[in-house]
Design an enzyme around this catalytic site. Structure first.
Site, mmCIF file in Angstrom:
data_model
loop_
_atom_site.group_PDB
_atom_site.id
_atom_site.type_symbol
_atom_site.label_atom_id
_atom_site.label_comp_id
_atom_site.label_asym_id
_atom_site.label_seq_id
_atom_site.Cartn_x
_atom_site.Cartn_y
_atom_site.Cartn_z
ATOM 1 C CG PHE A 1 48.008 37.054 40.219
ATOM 2 C CD1 PHE A 1 46.784 36.877 39.975
ATOM 3 C CD2 PHE A 1 48.786 37.383 38.953
ATOM 4 C CE1 PHE A 1 46.224 37.500 39.036
ATOM 5 C CE2 PHE A 1 47.649 36.630 37.854
ATOM 6 C CZ PHE A 1 46.761 36.622 37.587
ATOM 7 C CB CYS B 1 45.473 40.678 43.135
ATOM 8 S SG CYS B 1 44.339 39.569 42.837
ATOM 9 C CB SER B 2 42.892 39.207 39.326
ATOM 10 O OG SER B 2 42.486 38.295 37.337
ATOM 11 C CB THR B 3 42.235 43.571 35.343
ATOM 12 O OG1 THR B 3 42.962 42.783 34.495
ATOM 13 C CG2 THR B 3 42.724 44.543 36.066
#
Ligand SMILES: C[S@@+](CC[C@H](N)C(=O)[O-])C[C@H]1O[C@@H](n2cnc3c(N)ncnc32)[C@H](O)[C@@H]1O
Length: 296
Positions: free
Chosen positions: A153, A8-10
């Site tokens: 997220f 979910c997080s880059t």
């Protein structure tokens, strides 16, 4: 040091978030969701390791992040626990940032952030249609700001939605009403309508399924309020059947029609005010585009 803990997080979104936090020399930061420690490391680099406190709920993830941060040269304050409670021993903080999504910003974060300080967190409970809230804590203990854009997220653990179990047809067996839908429920595939639906019916989950005969099914369920809306499509359009004490779709539909009538403003027009007892969201002055979520 590993850069990812989940999909979910880059790194790019995390960097963008940290910029939105407007960090300045000497600021102290509380981070919720240490994950790999990547964003923690960036903030340690910018503000100094002693000014960053980070909380991770998963002990193994926390231990890995702590080791990775040490290896990167940062002996920061890595706390293992539920970040929804914040970390009072080092409060108040100049900045609070959550890199997991929350249904509402816990008031403990407002309490633990200095007046004038910024809180940044992803709001919502669906896997999409969630918004990045940026609020500033006021002298009177409230916090005000707006949704500054889309953000996605993983849900904070203690607020995560329990997946619906059991027979969907049993859940929708007893409808109280049936009527044509005035806006197609497929509007919920879009980000902003989806966010507004979550504001209108917090606690509702959107469920897609396929019936034995191959028909595509679309449902909204609010298990807490024992209510549902079930949609079917034919050549005439969409029909909605609703059951339970709360007509979920009536409220969502009213919001979506008002949003369409207002020219479909972007998620960035949603404003937000947080008090100890409630979150109030609004777009412009239209009463239908105002949602109050009370804690009790
Ligand atoms: C998207 S990852 C964080 C990414 C991280 N900032 C990074 O740069 O790698 C979300 C993290 O939040 C953690 N988390 C979920 N619920 C939490 C809670 N209530 N308190 C603290 N951490 C939580 C998860 O275990 C996960 O490690």
């Amino acid at each position: 040091m590993a850069l990812r803990c989940c999909n979910c997080s880059t790194p790019t979104t995390v960097i963008g978030m940290i910029e939105e936090l407007e960090p300045a020399d000497g600021h102290t930061v509380l981070e919720i969701g240490t994950g790999t420690g990547y964003s923690t490391a960036l903030m340690c680099h910018r503000l100094g390791e002693d000014n960053v406190t980070t909380i991770e709920v998963d002990p193994q993830v926390a231990a890995r992040a702590d080791a990775a941060l040490e290896e990167a040269g940062f002996s920061t304050w890595t706390v293992t626990g539920d970040g929804l409670l914040g970390h009072p021993p080092r409060a108040p903080y100049d900045r609070t940032i959550a890199t997991c999504a929350v249904r509402r910003i816990p008031y403990t974060w407002v309490r633990q952030t200095k007046p004038g300080g910024i809180i940044l967190a992803t709001l919502g409970s669906w896997p999409w249609g969630t918004g990045l809230a940026k609020v500033t804590v006021q002298e009177d203990g409230t916090a005000e700001g707006r949704i500054i854009g889309r953000s996605s997220f993983m849900q904070a653990r203690s607020q995560a939605t329990a997946p619906l179990a059991g027979d969907l047809s049993a859940r929708t067996a007893y409808a109280d009403t049936e009527r044509p839908a005035k806006v197609p429920p497929t509007l919920l595939d879009e980000w902003t309508p989806s966010f507004l639906a979550q504001l209108s019916a917090p606690g509702a989950q959107l469920v897609r399924a396929t019936a034995d005969d191959g028909t595509k099914l679309l449902h909204l369920f609010d298990p807490e309020r024992e209510s549902f809306a079930a949609f079917t499509e034919d050549t005439a359009g969409w029909t909605v059947r609703q059951g339970g004490p709360v007509a979920l779709w009536d409220g969502i539909e009213r919001s979506l029609m008002a949003w369409q009538g207002a020219g479909q403003p972007d998620i960035g027009t949603v404003r937000l005010r947080i008090t100890e007892r409630s979150h109030v969201y609004w777009i412009g002055k239209e009463p239908v585009l105002r949602w109050e979520h009370r804690v009790a």
